[in-house]
Design a protein around this motif. Structure first.
Motif, short mmCIF file in Angstrom:
data_model
loop_
_atom_site.label_atom_id
_atom_site.label_comp_id
_atom_site.label_asym_id
_atom_site.label_seq_id
_atom_site.Cartn_x
_atom_site.Cartn_y
_atom_site.Cartn_z
N PHE A 7 10.29 13.89 0.40
CA PHE A 7 10.67 15.27 0.11
C PHE A 7 12.12 15.34 -0.37
CE2 PHE A 7 12.72 19.14 1.87
CZ PHE A 7 12.07 20.09 1.09
N ASP A 8 13.01 14.59 0.30
CA ASP A 8 14.44 14.67 0.01
C ASP A 8 14.82 13.97 -1.29
OD1 ASP A 8 17.21 14.97 0.25
OD2 ASP A 8 17.41 13.14 1.46
N GLU A 9 14.33 12.74 -1.49
CA GLU A 9 14.79 11.91 -2.61
C GLU A 9 13.86 11.93 -3.82
OE1 GLU A 9 17.40 8.60 -0.11
OE2 GLU A 9 15.49 8.01 -1.02
N PHE A 10 12.58 12.28 -3.61
CA PHE A 10 11.63 12.20 -4.71
C PHE A 10 10.92 13.53 -5.00
CE2 PHE A 10 12.05 8.05 -2.78
CZ PHE A 10 12.20 7.20 -3.86
N ASP A 11 11.33 14.61 -4.28
CA ASP A 11 10.67 15.91 -4.43
C ASP A 11 9.16 15.79 -4.26
OD1 ASP A 11 13.06 17.29 -4.97
OD2 ASP A 11 13.00 16.66 -7.06
N HIS A 12 8.75 14.94 -3.34
CA HIS A 12 7.34 14.67 -3.11
C HIS A 12 6.87 15.41 -1.87
CE1 HIS A 12 3.62 12.25 -2.84
NE2 HIS A 12 3.86 12.26 -1.54
N PHE A 13 5.83 16.21 -2.02
CA PHE A 13 5.22 16.88 -0.87
C PHE A 13 4.03 16.06 -0.42
CE2 PHE A 13 7.58 20.34 -2.75
CZ PHE A 13 8.02 21.06 -1.65
N PRO A 14 3.86 15.88 0.89
CA PRO A 14 2.77 15.02 1.38
C PRO A 14 1.40 15.57 0.97
CG PRO A 14 3.73 16.32 3.16
CD PRO A 14 4.63 16.50 1.98
N ASN A 15 0.50 14.67 0.58
CA ASN A 15 -0.84 15.08 0.15
C ASN A 15 -1.92 14.19 0.74
OD1 ASN A 15 -0.45 12.73 -1.25
ND2 ASN A 15 -0.33 13.69 -3.26
N ARG A 16 -1.60 13.52 1.87
CA ARG A 16 -2.53 12.63 2.57
C ARG A 16 -2.86 11.37 1.78
NH1 ARG A 16 -4.40 17.69 4.19
NH2 ARG A 16 -4.31 18.01 6.44
N LEU A 17 -2.19 11.17 0.68
CA LEU A 17 -2.35 9.94 -0.08
C LEU A 17 -1.15 9.04 0.20
CD1 LEU A 17 -3.51 11.41 -3.49
CD2 LEU A 17 -4.94 10.45 -1.70
N LYS A 18 -1.32 7.74 0.00
CA LYS A 18 -0.26 6.80 0.32
C LYS A 18 0.97 7.07 -0.53
CE LYS A 18 -0.45 2.55 -1.12
NZ LYS A 18 -0.80 1.12 -1.30
N PHE A 19 2.12 7.17 0.12
CA PHE A 19 3.40 7.35 -0.58
C PHE A 19 4.23 6.11 -0.29
CE2 PHE A 19 7.86 8.89 -0.51
CZ PHE A 19 7.95 9.20 -1.85
N ALA A 20 4.53 5.31 -1.32
CA ALA A 20 5.10 4.00 -1.06
C ALA A 20 6.40 3.66 -1.76
CB ALA A 20 4.06 2.95 -1.41
N PRO A 21 7.38 4.57 -1.85
CA PRO A 21 8.65 4.14 -2.42
C PRO A 21 9.47 3.33 -1.43
CG PRO A 21 8.79 6.42 -1.80
CD PRO A 21 7.37 6.01 -1.56
N VAL A 22 9.11 3.39 -0.15
CA VAL A 22 9.86 2.65 0.86
C VAL A 22 8.90 2.01 1.84
CG1 VAL A 22 11.98 4.00 0.78
CG2 VAL A 22 10.10 4.79 2.20
N GLN A 23 9.27 0.84 2.33
CA GLN A 23 8.53 0.18 3.40
C GLN A 23 9.56 -0.36 4.39
OE1 GLN A 23 5.31 -0.03 3.94
NE2 GLN A 23 4.70 1.01 2.05
N TYR A 24 9.48 0.07 5.64
CA TYR A 24 10.47 -0.34 6.62
C TYR A 24 9.99 -1.63 7.30
CZ TYR A 24 11.97 4.40 5.85
OH TYR A 24 12.38 5.55 5.27
N ARG A 25 10.36 -2.76 6.74
CA ARG A 25 9.98 -4.04 7.30
C ARG A 25 11.21 -4.97 7.28
NH1 ARG A 25 4.92 -2.99 8.05
NH2 ARG A 25 3.50 -2.33 6.43
N GLU A 26 11.28 -5.80 8.31
CA GLU A 26 12.34 -6.79 8.36
C GLU A 26 12.16 -7.77 7.21
OE1 GLU A 26 15.09 -7.48 10.20
OE2 GLU A 26 14.91 -5.45 10.97
N CYS A 27 13.22 -8.10 6.52
CA CYS A 27 13.15 -8.98 5.37
C CYS A 27 14.08 -10.17 5.58
CB CYS A 27 13.53 -8.22 4.10
SG CYS A 27 13.47 -9.23 2.61
N SER A 28 13.55 -11.38 5.42
CA SER A 28 14.36 -12.58 5.61
C SER A 28 15.53 -12.62 4.64
CB SER A 28 13.49 -13.83 5.41
OG SER A 28 12.46 -13.88 6.38
N TYR A 29 15.35 -12.06 3.46
CA TYR A 29 16.40 -12.08 2.44
C TYR A 29 17.68 -11.43 2.98
CZ TYR A 29 18.93 -10.83 -1.82
OH TYR A 29 19.90 -10.67 -2.78
N ASP A 30 17.54 -10.36 3.74
CA ASP A 30 18.71 -9.64 4.26
C ASP A 30 19.54 -10.51 5.20
OD1 ASP A 30 17.96 -7.39 2.85
OD2 ASP A 30 16.80 -6.56 4.52
N HIS A 31 18.94 -11.55 5.77
CA HIS A 31 19.65 -12.39 6.74
C HIS A 31 20.19 -13.68 6.13
CE1 HIS A 31 18.23 -9.81 10.00
NE2 HIS A 31 17.01 -9.91 9.50
#
Length: 413
Positions: free
Chosen positions: A80-104
């Motif tokens: 809603f804040d960054e993409f002006d996207h209102f939820p519609n029960r469909l998958k919204f995937a601009p972000v995935q909160y997962r630990e990433c080895s690259y960051d370490h």
């Protein structure tokens, strides 16, 4: 992210969710995340940072299911804040909160992965392939780092073996190893190329565990074609008929079918012209009547008109958005179920059509290079699994055992 703006506009999201039938639990989860965002304002730099600092740690003591609700709520707010996207029960995937080895990774190992990404982009490799191979290499390099290596020179054979084996069983397979090698080979013309080559040579020999591809048989193809004939079935939507017809007669990947736009169809020359999503390579295919007629029927009689999007296939429940590539597999599986084939836990995805085409034309003696061009393969090696299933020509390579005595009991069942 814009928290000051969000403080003013957040009631709009809550009102929308209430008006569109979202449950009290879902709305309540979003409200909780709003409160935490506002309470901790200034203590995070992004939604990902907020999630890591104030949400993910709760997963240690809280349930995985509850953590999933929190993640979904944060993603809803970010949309809603960054993409002006209102939820519609469909998958919204601009972000995935997962630990990433690259960051370490330390700067040296991170630089190796970054260098590969630059090289891969210049080679027009698909974004998905770059991401998958980078993630595999990052996991490998982070394992080396945790075992004491700060650069490729410090990587030992025992460290490498511990990544693939735990002493009792194999942890990772041949395909994982191939992805890592792809990244390490990209260090050519850098100071680390010799050591990365040595690391590749020290990797264990792993058996390719890929089984022979499952493919459609002639009787199944006959049933499919009979059910796609005009007037054959009334329980299939025009969209689904067009999708299945295109998959059967063009052998395009599901992502390319889902992302196909109206300007990819040249009706004057009867051609399909597009750039493949996986390889970013152009491909031109004939638009045969068995593909064009169901497609035109769908465009004229079922697809909503006056849509702003250019995608041919739209989402049934949200026509203003294109159909997701994952929907293609569902369409194929439902179609197989309705016509009564590929049951009993048999493989039933869209890849079956590509495999059938490749196997059939190989059987008919078409040169592998031509088949690779038709299927849009970037590497000739991609055709090998199809060659392995070409029983007709494999039989020609068989040797007679007539000259060698073999006991009858060998052939007893």
């Amino acid at each position: 992210m814009d928290i000051k703006k969000l403080k003013k506009t957040h009631p709009e999201l809550l009102e929308y969710m209430k008006a569109n039938g979202f449950g009290s639990v879902t709305i309540g989860g979003v409200k909780v995340m709003f409160r935490r965002l506002f309470d901790h304002e200034g203590e995070y730099t992004s939604y990902n940072d907020f999630y890591k600092k104030f949400i993910s740690k709760e997963g240690i003591e809280g349930s995985t299911k509850r953590l999933g609700y929190y993640r979904t709520s944060v993603r809803t707010i970010q949309g809603f804040d960054e993409f002006d996207h209102f939820p519609n029960r469909l998958k919204f995937a601009p972000v995935q909160y997962r630990e990433c080895s690259y960051d370490h990774l330390n700067p040296i190992f991170k630089g190796i992965v970054d260098h590969y990404k630059q090289v891969a982009l210049k080679e027009c490799k698909s974004e998905k392939s770059i991401r998958v191979e980078s993630n595999a290499a990052s996991t490998f390099l982070y394992h080396m780092q945790r075992n004491g290596a700060n650069d490729p020179f410090g990587v030992t054979e025992s460290m490498i073996l511990s990544f693939f084996y735990d002493g009792c069983k194999q942890l990772r397979g041949c395909s994982y190893k191939t992805k890592i090698k792809t990244v390490l080979k990209a260090t050519i013309k850098t100071d680390y190329y010799a050591e990365c080559t040595r690391i590749i040579e020290d990797m264990p020999c792993l058996k390719n565990g890929r089984k022979n591809f499952t493919t459609l048989v002639n009787d199944e193809i006959r049933i499919i074609k009979e059910n796609l004939q005009e007037g054959a079935r009334n329980d299939l939507s025009l969209r689904d008929k067009a999708v299945v017809s295109m998959a059967l007669y063009t052998a395009l990947r599901g992502t390319d079918i889902a992302q196909m736009q109206i300007n990819n169809i040249d009706l004057e020359r009867d051609l399909i012209i597009l750039t493949q999503s996986k390889t970013q390579q152009p491909i031109v295919l004939p638009l045969r009547a068995v593909v064009g007629n169901p497609l035109i029927n769908y465009l004229l009689n079922e697809r909503p008109r006056n849509l702003d999007i250019k995608s041919i296939f739209t989402n049934v429940h949200d026509p203003e958005n294109p159909m997701d590539s994952s929907t293609i597999g569902g369409i194929i599986r439902r179609f197989f179920e309705k016509i009564g084939i590929r049951g009993d836990d048999k493989e039933n995805g869209i890849r079956l059509f590509r495999r059938y085409l490749a196997s059939k034309v190989l059987e008919n003696g078409v040169q592998p290079k031509i088949i690779s061009d038709i299927l849009g393969h970037q590497s000739p090696e991609s055709l090998n699994p199809y060659i392995y299933t070409d029983i007709k020509h494999l039989r020609e390579c068989g040797l007679s055992i007539e000259k060698y005595p073999v006991g009858k009991e060998v052939f007893q069942v």
